[in-house]
Scaffold this motif. Structure first.
Motif, short mmCIF file in Angstrom:
data_model
loop_
_atom_site.label_atom_id
_atom_site.label_comp_id
_atom_site.label_asym_id
_atom_site.label_seq_id
_atom_site.Cartn_x
_atom_site.Cartn_y
_atom_site.Cartn_z
N ARG A 71 3.62 1.24 0.45
CA ARG A 71 4.94 2.07 -0.11
C ARG A 71 5.93 1.52 1.29
O ARG A 71 7.07 1.45 1.19
CB ARG A 71 4.71 3.30 -0.15
N GLY A 105 -1.96 -3.67 -8.27
CA GLY A 105 -2.16 -2.65 -9.03
C GLY A 105 -3.42 -1.51 -8.50
O GLY A 105 -4.09 -1.93 -7.83
N ASP A 106 -3.28 -0.27 -8.88
CA ASP A 106 -4.17 0.70 -8.85
C ASP A 106 -5.67 0.09 -9.01
O ASP A 106 -6.72 0.28 -8.07
CB ASP A 106 -3.86 1.91 -9.19
N SER A 150 -3.36 -0.98 -3.05
CA SER A 150 -2.50 -0.35 -4.10
C SER A 150 -1.32 -0.17 -3.62
O SER A 150 -0.79 0.16 -2.78
CB SER A 150 -3.30 1.02 -4.43
N VAL A 151 -0.53 -0.69 -4.74
CA VAL A 151 1.08 -0.33 -4.51
C VAL A 151 1.43 1.05 -4.27
O VAL A 151 2.49 1.11 -3.72
CB VAL A 151 1.86 -0.98 -5.92
N SER A 152 0.61 1.82 -4.61
CA SER A 152 0.94 3.29 -4.32
C SER A 152 0.47 3.85 -3.10
O SER A 152 0.39 4.92 -2.52
CB SER A 152 0.24 4.08 -5.37
N SER A 153 -0.44 3.08 -2.25
CA SER A 153 -0.92 3.16 -0.94
C SER A 153 0.28 3.42 0.06
O SER A 153 1.36 3.00 0.03
CB SER A 153 -1.82 2.14 -0.48
N PHE A 175 5.71 -6.36 -5.17
CA PHE A 175 4.64 -6.26 -5.86
C PHE A 175 3.99 -7.50 -5.73
O PHE A 175 4.67 -8.21 -6.48
CB PHE A 175 4.71 -5.59 -7.16
N TYR A 228 1.84 0.00 -16.06
CA TYR A 228 1.05 -0.24 -15.11
C TYR A 228 1.36 -1.66 -14.44
O TYR A 228 0.97 -2.76 -15.17
CB TYR A 228 -0.43 -0.18 -15.44
#
Length: 159
Positions: A128, A109-110, A121-124, A88, A4
């Protein structure tokens, strides 16, 4: 094992929440269960069932936090030399090419994400699209309202 990614600030916040749950919330729930038990018949005791449900949520959150911290990849952005690349933990200022609207986001992070604080979030989708890009790069981000073109005008590596 899933890693994570987490900023040092995010890891500290999770540790604080863990301590709060272990040292304050959990003992309060145990006391509430003990008090509810004293009221007699547990089948129709709403206070007992509510306390047990709260205990289940608390224990689940404790396990979740402990798992994330044990598998955390803590990244302290302030210790990395800034070469203008979005990574990140970086704080990125972008400008909408069409409207000239400027916005600054920190990629986290999330668990740390909070759009009200401009922590994404890094996954947004926006993060990205930004990761790996450089200052002055133009990017196109697909949003529910259509594709928006942005220019990266600043990248900072601040904790």
């Amino acid at each position: 094992m899933v890693q994570y990614p987490m900023t040092a600030t995010g890891a500290a916040a999770l540790r604080r929440e863990l301590e709060q749950l272990k040292n304050v919330t959990r003992p309060e729930i145990v006391a509430a269960i003990a008090e509810a038990r004293e009221h007699g018949d547990l089948k129709e005791n709403a206070e007992y069932h509510a306390a047990r449900e709260q205990q289940g949520f608390c224990e689940g959150r404790l396990q979740d936090i402990e798992a994330k911290l044990s598998n955390a990849q803590i990244i302290d952005i302030s210790k990395i030399a800034n070469n203008g690349k979005v990574i990140f933990g970086s704080t990125v200022t972008i400008v909408n090419v069409d409207t000239d609207d400027e916005v600054t986001y920190k990629i986290v992070g999330d668990d740390e994400a909070d759009i009200k604080l401009n922590l994404i979030s890094v996954s947004s989708p926006i993060a990205r699209g930004l990761i790996g890009k450089m200052v002055d790069d133009e990017i196109s981000i697909k949003t529910p309202g259509g594709t928006i073109d942005y220019e990266i005008i600043n990248v900072q590596y601040i904790a």
